[in-house]
Structure formats: C-alpha cells, structure tokens
Design a protein around this motif. Structure first.
Motif, short mmCIF file in Angstrom:
data_model
loop_
_atom_site.label_atom_id
_atom_site.label_comp_id
_atom_site.label_asym_id
_atom_site.label_seq_id
_atom_site.Cartn_x
_atom_site.Cartn_y
_atom_site.Cartn_z
N UNK A 75 8.69 -13.44 6.22
CA UNK A 75 8.05 -12.31 5.55
C UNK A 75 8.73 -11.01 5.97
N UNK A 76 9.29 -10.30 5.01
CA UNK A 76 9.88 -8.99 5.27
C UNK A 76 8.77 -7.95 5.15
N UNK A 77 8.67 -7.10 6.15
CA UNK A 77 7.60 -6.10 6.18
C UNK A 77 8.19 -4.75 6.57
N UNK A 78 7.80 -3.71 5.84
CA UNK A 78 8.20 -2.35 6.20
C UNK A 78 6.95 -1.48 6.22
N UNK A 79 6.75 -0.77 7.33
CA UNK A 79 5.58 0.09 7.49
C UNK A 79 6.06 1.47 7.94
N UNK A 97 16.35 8.63 3.47
CA UNK A 97 15.08 8.22 2.88
C UNK A 97 15.13 6.80 2.34
N UNK A 98 13.95 6.25 2.16
CA UNK A 98 13.78 4.95 1.52
C UNK A 98 12.32 4.81 1.13
N UNK A 99 11.93 3.63 0.70
CA UNK A 99 10.54 3.30 0.45
C UNK A 99 10.23 2.00 1.18
N UNK A 100 8.96 1.72 1.44
CA UNK A 100 8.63 0.43 2.05
C UNK A 100 9.15 -0.75 1.23
N UNK A 101 9.03 -0.68 -0.09
CA UNK A 101 9.49 -1.79 -0.93
C UNK A 101 10.99 -2.01 -0.79
N UNK A 102 11.76 -0.93 -0.80
CA UNK A 102 13.21 -1.08 -0.75
C UNK A 102 13.70 -1.54 0.62
N UNK A 103 13.04 -1.10 1.69
CA UNK A 103 13.46 -1.59 3.01
C UNK A 103 13.13 -3.07 3.17
N UNK A 104 11.98 -3.50 2.65
CA UNK A 104 11.66 -4.93 2.71
C UNK A 104 12.66 -5.72 1.89
N UNK A 105 13.08 -5.17 0.74
CA UNK A 105 14.05 -5.86 -0.10
C UNK A 105 15.39 -6.00 0.61
N UNK A 106 15.84 -4.95 1.32
CA UNK A 106 17.12 -5.03 2.02
C UNK A 106 17.07 -6.09 3.12
N UNK A 158 0.88 -1.17 0.00
CA UNK A 158 0.00 0.00 0.00
C UNK A 158 0.92 1.21 0.00
N UNK A 159 1.05 1.88 -1.13
CA UNK A 159 2.02 2.97 -1.24
C UNK A 159 3.45 2.47 -1.13
N UNK A 160 3.70 1.31 -1.72
CA UNK A 160 5.00 0.64 -1.57
C UNK A 160 6.19 1.48 -2.02
#
Length: 285
Positions: A250-254, A174-183, A32-34
C-alpha cells in the motif's frame, strides 16, 4: 463501505491533513484531500532519487563516481554530510542513500546539481504527474525563508510564517498526496526505472531512520514500512509504502499543516501514522 473519518483524526492532532492511499496491486484507493497541492519539503528527494536512477540506467552518469563534498558545498541540516566538519569523498550512489535514509540536505543538493532540475521535471511530466514539480534545492528553501523573514532558523512567529514562500505550493517544490502515492507505486511495480534500480530504491527507502510518523502507525514485526519524511515550519509529511506478510502493498502519502507554530508536536507527527493505518485498514477490508 464509507471512508474513515480522517478529518476528525487530523483535527484531534491539531492539524489540517491531506492523504491518499493506494493498493499497489489492485488499484483500490482511498483519500482525504488527495488532489490538494502541497509543499513537499524533503519529500522532493524521492523524485530526485528516481531521476538519478534513470540517468544511471541510461548511462548518463556513473553511480559509483566519487565526489568530494567540501565545506563550501554544505547546506544547513542536522544529519549526514550536512553535519560533518571535514571534506568527505563518497559515491553519487552513497549521497543518494544519505539523502533518503537520514534526509541529508547537502547530499540532496549535490545530487540535484548533477542530475538537474530540468531532468527531474521532464521525468515527472513523462509519468503524467502534472502537479508535482521541483523548482529549488534545499539551499533555496533556506535562502527564501531568510529573505522572507529577515533572519535564519527557527521560524515561530505566525505573522512571519504567513510570509514564507516555502509553505506556498505555487512558489516551492510541490506535489499532491495522490501523485506521491502514484510515484511510489511505480517504484514498487518496477516501472519507475530498471528493475535493479527499483529494487535499490525500495531498499534505500526501507532504511529511513525516522520511526515517529508513518512507521508509528504499524508497530508490528511482520509489517514493513518504507518512506521519506518532509518537514518545514508547520508542515509535516511522509510518503511511503506499507507491506504486509500476506503480500499486500500500500502506497500512502500524508501531508499535514499544524495550527501551532511549535517545533515539537508529537501528536502532529503521530497522526501521520494513525491516518495511514486507518487508510490501509480500510483498503484491506
């Protein structure tokens, strides 16, 4: 299957929220807004930890090297070395542990001074994390907030909050939720650094002491939650990994921005866990 109604959950908690969740092994994802660029606050300490481990793997630094932190080195913060009064001598590796487990700001800045901003950002670029960027240390956070408002912590006036560069991803880490989950997924797949270093990073992230955000969504004895929180005025975030006894990872970033400037907002903290659980449940169906 349609994605969960994340927007409703965030709205009910009084926040705007952005999320990405990734099944580390299958690659299945939901968000959601990844791809929304967000200030990382203390979540930037995760890429710093990875860069530290990669330098250790390459022999560029000795993680056991003893470093003395003196009063002049201390950065504002309520935990770890930041809260101590006397000189402290410990290893670079233990500074990294404190930086993650209790979000010690002084430990982070000491480590960043040794690893270097350029090294962290070169690593991120090499991973293809094109939005994620580290451009200032924690002391820089506080200095910029004082410059923007003319005073120190706390920052509660909405007019002042609107001036804070630390809340503008164009002017801060800065980052995005998608990129933090990827890391995080790279750490859990032993691809961020050597297998031994990745195992150490997983153990350190699992030692984080804060139970009120991501972990609050998974109050089960057999589910393991590892992560790193981040907090700035109106900003609450956590990026982590949720592991189930059946092997699911499951990698999750919020990331959330609250509509109220209040410092204490239990609902805003708890919705990070709620939204993460919604995402993980969706991936497990």
């Amino acid at each position: 299957m349609s994605a969960p109604d994340f927007a409703a959950a965030f709205r009910a908690a009084g926040v705007a929220g952005y999320l990405h969740a990734l099944d580390i092994d299958s690659g299945k994802e939901v968000g959601h807004g990844s791809d929304e660029p967000m200030p990382t606050a203390s979540v930037f300490k995760v890429p710093l930890m990875v860069a530290f481990c990669r330098q250790a793997d390459a022999g560029l630094l000795d993680p056991g090297e003893q470093v003395t932190v003196r009063a002049a080195d201390r950065v504002f913060g309520p935990t770890g070395v930041s809260a101590m009064l006397d000189d402290v001598t410990m290893s670079l590796r233990d500074l990294a542990y404190l930086m993650i487990a209790v979000s010690d700001n002084t430990a982070a800045d000491m480590l960043l001074g040794r690893v270097g901003l350029d090294a962290v950002n070169a690593m991120l670029a090499g991973f293809g994390l094109d939005v994620t960027h580290v451009q200032q240390n924690v002391a820089g956070f506080y200095q910029s907030m004082a410059e923007d408002t003319g005073h120190g912590w706390p920052y509660l006036d909405p007019a002042e909050l609107a001036t804070l560069r630390v809340l503008d991803p164009a002017h801060t880490n800065r980052s995005t939720p998608r990129e933090m989950a990827a890391l995080l997924s790279l750490i859990w797949r032993d691809e961020a650094a050597s297998p031994a270093s990745c195992a150490w990073m997983r153990a350190v992230l699992n030692k984080q002491v804060w139970p009120h955000r991501l972990a609050s969504g998974f109050p089960y004895d057999d589910v393991d939650v590892s992560g790193k929180t981040g907090t700035l005025p109106t900003l609450r975030a956590e990026a982590g990994v949720v592991e189930y006894p059946d092997g699911g990872r499951y990698a999750v970033a919020v990331f959330t921005r609250s509509f109220s400037p209040a410092v204490n907002q239990p609902r805003a903290d708890a919705v990070i866990g709620t939204a993460a659980r919604m995402a993980v449940n969706h991936l497990r169906r």
